[in-house]
Enzyme design. Structure first.
Site, PDB file in Angstrom:
ATOM      1  N   GLY A 160       0.832  -1.200   0.000  1.00 51.43           N
ATOM      2  CA  GLY A 160       0.000   0.000   0.000  1.00 51.43           C
ATOM      3  C   GLY A 160       0.858   1.237   0.000  1.00 51.43           C
ATOM      4  O   GLY A 160       2.087   1.159   0.119  1.00 51.43           O
ATOM      5  N   ALA A 204       1.674   5.353   1.397  1.00 52.40           N
ATOM      6  CA  ALA A 204       1.829   6.012   2.689  1.00 52.40           C
ATOM      7  C   ALA A 204       0.455   6.262   3.294  1.00 52.40           C
ATOM      8  O   ALA A 204      -0.469   6.675   2.607  1.00 52.40           O
ATOM      9  CB  ALA A 204       2.560   7.347   2.499  1.00 52.40           C
ATOM     10  N   GLY A 231      -3.201   2.705   5.654  1.00 50.22           N
ATOM     11  CA  GLY A 231      -3.802   1.794   6.628  1.00 50.22           C
ATOM     12  C   GLY A 231      -3.274   0.374   6.516  1.00 50.22           C
ATOM     13  O   GLY A 231      -3.834  -0.544   7.110  1.00 50.22           O
ATOM     14  N   SER A 248      -0.459  -1.032   7.764  1.00 52.80           N
ATOM     15  CA  SER A 248       0.013  -1.615   9.034  1.00 52.80           C
ATOM     16  C   SER A 248      -1.170  -2.026   9.902  1.00 52.80           C
ATOM     17  O   SER A 248      -1.175  -3.116  10.488  1.00 52.80           O
ATOM     18  CB  SER A 248       0.867  -0.598   9.805  1.00 52.80           C
ATOM     19  N   HIS A 276       3.233   4.488  16.061  1.00 54.29           N
ATOM     20  CA  HIS A 276       2.920   3.100  15.695  1.00 54.29           C
ATOM     21  C   HIS A 276       2.879   2.214  16.934  1.00 54.29           C
ATOM     22  O   HIS A 276       2.027   1.335  17.049  1.00 54.29           O
ATOM     23  CB  HIS A 276       3.968   2.561  14.703  1.00 54.29           C
ATOM     24  N   ARG A 277       3.821   2.457  17.885  1.00 58.99           N
ATOM     25  CA  ARG A 277       3.888   1.637  19.090  1.00 58.99           C
ATOM     26  C   ARG A 277       2.632   1.837  19.944  1.00 58.99           C
ATOM     27  O   ARG A 277       2.049   0.879  20.447  1.00 58.99           O
ATOM     28  CB  ARG A 277       5.154   2.002  19.877  1.00 58.99           C
ATOM     29  N   ARG A 298      -0.498   0.049  18.665  1.00 60.40           N
ATOM     30  CA  ARG A 298      -0.617  -1.402  18.802  1.00 60.40           C
ATOM     31  C   ARG A 298      -1.183  -1.790  20.167  1.00 60.40           C
ATOM     32  O   ARG A 298      -0.845  -1.186  21.179  1.00 60.40           O
ATOM     33  CB  ARG A 298       0.754  -2.070  18.623  1.00 60.40           C
ATOM     34  N   GLU A 327      13.436  -4.870  17.348  1.00 63.53           N
ATOM     35  CA  GLU A 327      13.877  -3.789  16.463  1.00 63.53           C
ATOM     36  C   GLU A 327      15.048  -4.294  15.634  1.00 63.53           C
ATOM     37  O   GLU A 327      16.144  -4.513  16.156  1.00 63.53           O
ATOM     38  CB  GLU A 327      14.241  -2.544  17.281  1.00 63.53           C
ATOM     39  N   ASP A 382       7.337  -5.148   9.640  1.00 62.16           N
ATOM     40  CA  ASP A 382       6.841  -3.834   9.223  1.00 62.16           C
ATOM     41  C   ASP A 382       7.997  -2.834   9.322  1.00 62.16           C
ATOM     42  O   ASP A 382       8.366  -2.427  10.411  1.00 62.16           O
ATOM     43  CB  ASP A 382       5.668  -3.428  10.129  1.00 62.16           C
TER      44      ASP A 382
END
Lengths: 170, 170, 170
Positions: free
Chosen positions: C10, C12, C15, C17, C51-52, C55, C63, C84
């Site tokens: 996808g 930027a 959606g 992730s 992002h963290r 979740r 990492e 990801d």
């Protein structure tokens, strides 16, 4: 209207040429390859050379940066043909400041006269942010308009991503 | 939730406006056209003028660069409406440094109150390489977020390429 | 060949992730999250942090900017895994001037050995106009090639726009 025209749309390195080549070579050959790229620099020469190596034998290659309509009219009407790619052909005419509407009309007329199957590969270039300079915006608009015109007369349209096709038409 | 909301996504010159207009005009008119473009320069004026010429008669046009929610609330609740486009509306608010979250909330509330069918045209701008400058990246992120929010409340979502629709929802 | 590999493509802020995370968390946990982002600046740190926060709990985060293949080999073979994203991993290797073909081969080997379900998120970056600079063009070409390779070995490929999936495969 052409009897059997497939427009293969996709981004850079989406696998659109390979997809189209696989479909063409499923037909009885020989297959005509109309290459519109002009090798202005080493990078472009390397890309063209790589495309040539990637193709299997059995292709008759025509290097035609401008006069695709004339080339199509000179080929046997029922021979399988691949034009790769329409967007470079547009770029060539834009940079040469040719009359695009006359070119589009000649191309559409030549396509309408084909009896054999024909594949046209084109880039989708309008899905990023608006380009900074006016020429890039004009190119983007023209490429989009041309894709719409060819899609309207196509019997099949495929959008390729990561080498895989989505059916937009047919 | 709106009863009948279609999000029409696509790139530049993908035919998304024409697709949306064809769907709107299949409804009983009159049709309301909410135009969000601001003509800052000649190129933009030419684009807006061309869009106006391309539309058939029967449209009531509202030029609304910012207050789309207010405009929607003032129209008859069951009238067919086309908003073209959401991405320019976002651009206008971004450049004016307005509070985007307040604007999104007002828009979503106004959309939820519609009883008639509504089409929202928006650009997909996130499929090129990462832009060099931070404002372009912010715009790209916001446009993507807004598209996701509207898609979540839409009853139908169509992705347009070369004038042809792919159904993402409904 | 992996038993159950999904490539989630996808743009930027499309959606992608969130879509992948929702599919992973429908499996029995714990879920392994392989994050390839490197925080070079504040903007990137903010993206990673967001992002963290987005979740839910139950994830084990690794990492891993470079050695994704090694990380995959060290995890229980049947655990659900999300990588990801692949495009940042490629960026890291490109900037470090590593041998991409060796990296691709190691990644493909590690993926083939998984028994549990695995999701790989990747950016589609080839649908804007041709970038001005050669490095961006090289990146765009490599990202497209990598997406094709992973798509070829995937059991499922999804293209995400506005948070909604189109099935390209499986």
């Amino acid at each position: 209207m052409p009897h059997d025209l497939t427009l293969v749309l996709g981004g850079a390195r989406s696998g659109k040429s390979r997809f189209a080549e696989a479909e063409v070579t499923a037909c009885l050959g020989p297959w005509h390859y109309i290459a519109t790229a002009q090798a202005f620099d080493d990078e472009m020469r390397a890309r063209i050379g790589q495309h040539r190596v990637d193709r299997v034998q059995g292709w008759i290659t025509h290097e035609v940066p401008f006069r695709v309509a004339d080339c199509l009219s000179a080929l046997p009407s029922d021979a399988p043909v691949l034009v790769d790619c329409l967007t470079l052909w547009l770029t060539n005419h834009l940079l040469a400041e040719h009359d695009l509407h006359a070119e589009y009309a000649a191309l559409e007329a030549a396509l309408s006269n084909r009896h054999g199957p024909i594949w046209l590969v084109a880039n989708e270039v309008g899905l990023g942010i608006v380009p900074d300079n006016a020429l890039a915006r004009q190119f983007r608009d023209e490429a989009g308009r041309l894709n719409q015109r060819i899609a309207a007369m196509a019997t099949r349209v495929r959008f390729i991503a990561a080498g895989l096709p989505l059916a937009l038409k047919g």
